[in-house]
Design a protein around this motif. Sequence first.
Motif, PDB file in Angstrom:
ATOM      1  N   GLU A   1       0.836  -1.203   0.000  1.00  0.00           N
ATOM      2  CA  GLU A   1       0.000   0.000   0.000  1.00  0.00           C
ATOM      3  C   GLU A   1       0.867   1.248   0.000  1.00  0.00           C
ATOM      4  OE1 GLU A   1      -3.679   2.165   2.395  1.00  0.00           O
ATOM      5  OE2 GLU A   1      -2.733   0.375   3.253  1.00  0.00           O
ATOM      6  N   LEU A   2       1.966   1.226   0.751  1.00  0.00           N
ATOM      7  CA  LEU A   2       2.872   2.369   0.774  1.00  0.00           C
ATOM      8  C   LEU A   2       3.393   2.674  -0.625  1.00  0.00           C
ATOM      9  CD1 LEU A   2       4.638   4.493   2.226  1.00  0.00           C
ATOM     10  CD2 LEU A   2       6.349   2.686   2.541  1.00  0.00           C
ATOM     11  N   THR A   3       3.822   1.642  -1.332  1.00  0.00           N
ATOM     12  CA  THR A   3       4.344   1.840  -2.685  1.00  0.00           C
ATOM     13  C   THR A   3       3.283   2.418  -3.607  1.00  0.00           C
ATOM     14  OG1 THR A   3       5.953   0.043  -2.459  1.00  0.00           O
ATOM     15  CG2 THR A   3       5.355   0.688  -4.691  1.00  0.00           C
ATOM     16  N   LEU A   4       2.051   1.938  -3.486  1.00  0.00           N
ATOM     17  CA  LEU A   4       0.966   2.460  -4.313  1.00  0.00           C
ATOM     18  C   LEU A   4       0.710   3.930  -4.016  1.00  0.00           C
ATOM     19  CD1 LEU A   4      -1.600  -0.492  -4.217  1.00  0.00           C
ATOM     20  CD2 LEU A   4      -0.270   0.282  -6.185  1.00  0.00           C
ATOM     21  N   ARG A   5       0.742   4.303  -2.726  1.00  0.00           N
ATOM     22  CA  ARG A   5       0.533   5.712  -2.356  1.00  0.00           C
ATOM     23  C   ARG A   5       1.665   6.581  -2.907  1.00  0.00           C
ATOM     24  NH1 ARG A   5      -2.980   6.693   2.054  1.00  0.00           N
ATOM     25  NH2 ARG A   5      -4.480   4.968   2.146  1.00  0.00           N
ATOM     26  N   VAL A   6       2.887   6.083  -2.791  1.00  0.00           N
ATOM     27  CA  VAL A   6       4.046   6.835  -3.279  1.00  0.00           C
ATOM     28  C   VAL A   6       3.944   7.052  -4.790  1.00  0.00           C
ATOM     29  CG1 VAL A   6       6.527   6.693  -3.707  1.00  0.00           C
ATOM     30  CG2 VAL A   6       5.623   6.194  -1.428  1.00  0.00           C
TER      31      VAL A   6
END
Length: 239
Positions: A119-124
């Motif tokens: 999820e962090l990567t998607l937000r970034v």
Amino acid sequence: MFVSSLNSYTNRVQILLAEDNQKLARLTKQSLVEDGFVVDIAKDGNEAIDKFDINEYDLVILDVLMPEQSGFDVAKKIRKVDTTIPILMLTALGEIDDKVKGFYAGADDYLVKPFSFEELTLRVKSLIRRGKRADPIVLQAGKLTLDTNKQMASYDGRQLTLTAKELGLLNYLLVNKGRVVSKTELIEHVWDMNYDGLSNVVETYVRYLRKKLRQCGASGDFIKTMRNLGYIIEDLHVS
């Protein structure tokens, strides 16, 4: 500089990660590096400010509860010198007031701990995609212009000094000029949040914008309030 293809050139994206939990910082960096990003770690608020002053970054990730200076404090200081760089807040705080405080400080998005690295990567990637430099588009209504590439607005030739959220709000109203935009729509598109009663956020930022526009000579109703409906910038023509 933001890249034209996230899938091919993410290794050119420089990220500042400010997180005092050394284990979480190490694992978060490892995950982002595996996805092709370049990551610098700051262990507290002071180090985050120092590294931001020295290096050029494309995105900043801030833990809220850090020693020396909180993520809120760091975000405010970053926004004083850079109104466009995406800021993602990491927080264990789930209360609405804390979310609002983060957005007021200049954050573009937030992620509540514990979170998945996917999820962090998607937000970034989403923040970087929205922040990519595009061909210049100039939006206009009457004597107001907004250069979306340079992220600069002016009224009657006088430059407006706007925060990232003020620019985002003005951008969305201008893109939709001539149409009434509801508070719910503004929260969902400018703040990337589901509407949960935070209408005061929109009202506050509209008030900020109106004040700065008046200081440059615009009328008080340049951004009109349509009672129980939302806000509108009319399709004005320069007289």
